[in-house]
Design a protein around this motif. Sequence first.
Motif, PDB file in Angstrom:
ATOM      1  N   GLY A  22      55.361  21.152  -0.451  1.00 42.87           N
ATOM      2  CA  GLY A  22      56.483  20.705  -1.270  1.00 42.87           C
ATOM      3  C   GLY A  22      56.950  19.302  -0.950  1.00 42.87           C
ATOM      4  O   GLY A  22      58.151  19.009  -0.996  1.00 42.87           O
ATOM      5  N   LEU A  23      56.000  18.394  -0.676  1.00 45.09           N
ATOM      6  CA  LEU A  23      56.355  17.057  -0.201  1.00 45.09           C
ATOM      7  C   LEU A  23      56.789  16.144  -1.343  1.00 45.09           C
ATOM      8  O   LEU A  23      56.039  15.920  -2.293  1.00 45.09           O
ATOM      9  N   LEU A  33      55.944  10.650  -4.582  1.00 44.99           N
ATOM     10  CA  LEU A  33      55.297  11.948  -4.340  1.00 44.99           C
ATOM     11  C   LEU A  33      56.154  13.031  -4.976  1.00 44.99           C
ATOM     12  O   LEU A  33      57.366  13.087  -4.750  1.00 44.99           O
ATOM     13  N   ARG A  34      55.503  13.917  -5.743  1.00 39.88           N
ATOM     14  CA  ARG A  34      56.237  14.877  -6.571  1.00 39.88           C
ATOM     15  C   ARG A  34      55.846  16.313  -6.253  1.00 39.88           C
ATOM     16  O   ARG A  34      55.371  17.040  -7.109  1.00 39.88           O
ATOM     17  N   PRO A  51      43.910   6.486  -8.596  1.00 38.26           N
ATOM     18  CA  PRO A  51      44.227   5.099  -8.908  1.00 38.26           C
ATOM     19  C   PRO A  51      45.284   4.536  -7.965  1.00 38.26           C
ATOM     20  O   PRO A  51      46.030   5.282  -7.324  1.00 38.26           O
ATOM     21  N   SER A  52      45.355   3.216  -7.901  1.00 41.26           N
ATOM     22  CA  SER A  52      46.404   2.572  -7.124  1.00 41.26           C
ATOM     23  C   SER A  52      47.767   2.995  -7.651  1.00 41.26           C
ATOM     24  O   SER A  52      47.967   3.108  -8.859  1.00 41.26           O
ATOM     25  N   GLY A  53      48.688   3.249  -6.719  1.00 40.98           N
ATOM     26  CA  GLY A  53      50.016   3.674  -7.123  1.00 40.98           C
ATOM     27  C   GLY A  53      50.168   5.152  -7.320  1.00 40.98           C
ATOM     28  O   GLY A  53      51.239   5.615  -7.716  1.00 40.98           O
ATOM     29  N   SER A  54      49.116   5.940  -7.018  1.00 39.33           N
ATOM     30  CA  SER A  54      49.195   7.386  -7.246  1.00 39.33           C
ATOM     31  C   SER A  54      49.883   8.122  -6.107  1.00 39.33           C
ATOM     32  O   SER A  54      50.167   9.312  -6.221  1.00 39.33           O
ATOM     33  N   GLY A  55      50.148   7.429  -5.005  1.00 44.18           N
ATOM     34  CA  GLY A  55      50.838   8.064  -3.888  1.00 44.18           C
ATOM     35  C   GLY A  55      49.947   8.401  -2.710  1.00 44.18           C
ATOM     36  O   GLY A  55      50.403   8.995  -1.727  1.00 44.18           O
ATOM     37  N   PRO A  69      59.646  11.619   4.585  1.00 49.57           N
ATOM     38  CA  PRO A  69      59.706  12.299   3.285  1.00 49.57           C
ATOM     39  C   PRO A  69      61.146  12.489   2.814  1.00 49.57           C
ATOM     40  O   PRO A  69      62.069  12.628   3.622  1.00 49.57           O
ATOM     41  N   THR A  70      61.312  12.510   1.501  1.00 47.38           N
ATOM     42  CA  THR A  70      62.613  12.813   0.925  1.00 47.38           C
ATOM     43  C   THR A  70      62.918  14.297   1.058  1.00 47.38           C
ATOM     44  O   THR A  70      64.051  14.699   1.333  1.00 47.38           O
ATOM     45  N   SER A  71      61.894  15.117   0.864  1.00 52.43           N
ATOM     46  CA  SER A  71      62.022  16.565   1.068  1.00 52.43           C
ATOM     47  C   SER A  71      60.626  17.144   1.270  1.00 52.43           C
ATOM     48  O   SER A  71      59.619  16.478   1.045  1.00 52.43           O
TER      49      SER A  71
END
Length: 281
Positions: A22-23, A33-34, A51-55, A69-71
Amino acid sequence: MGTPHAQRETHTGAATAIEVAGLHKSFGESEVLRGIDLTVRSGEVVCVIGPSGSGKSTLLRCVNLLEEPTSGTVRVAGTEVTDPDVDIDRVRRRIGMVFQSFNLFPHLTALGNLTIAQRRVLGRGKAEAEDVARRNLRRVGLTDKEGSYPAQLSGGQQQRVAIARALSMGPDLMLFDEPTSALDPELVGDVLAVMRRLADEGMTMLVVTHEMSFAREVADRVVFMDGGTVVEEGPAEQVVAAPRHPRTRAFLSRVLDPAAADVLEAPSPAQGTPPEERAAN
């Protein structure tokens, strides 16, 4: 060439080396990151592509808390690194990390770059640290460069010194963040050969890469990320050679045959890449 991944032992029953659950990670209002879920088992080689920017790089940096991490949770060998009370320095001693840039000390020789952290962090004496350093320089094919300074080495040699430096700390697992992206094409092969040997030796490896041949031949699993999510993951041969998701197919068609592939869709504004992620990727 190293042993193909299909010929190495399976890792189904192996202990869990990395567990991400769940990052989420946001930079300001941009969510990079979703909700990432990922498990890497001991001895396994997992390549993360996209791709670049995908996390991808942000995910890697969250594993050893270079990015907080945010969560969500991250565990390394059972220790939760996202626990506020964790001794992160102790956990990091078990993790080797190799970046795009080599990050060598310019005023130290190759030998000095390999011994300084051993002596200051692990408390090893000079003789022991130099013995470990020379052993790892031999592993990366640079025995004759121990007295050379970074400026006297090619980019590929500097990256191999960086790998040897990480190995000299005795890590349980290695994180590679696009280790060949800053190299001239003719220097890439030497670095990948070292990584192949590490895989053959059973090193646990989480590798962010655009080197599709390496991912297909060496990885046990490949994870494709886009827009901060895991779009597809599976055995390396299946994901690279016969991807199931249309987005994976579009990405690989462009990477493997740029002239023939359609232009990929630009990310939506909600998936815009923050400066930190652009730099990391």
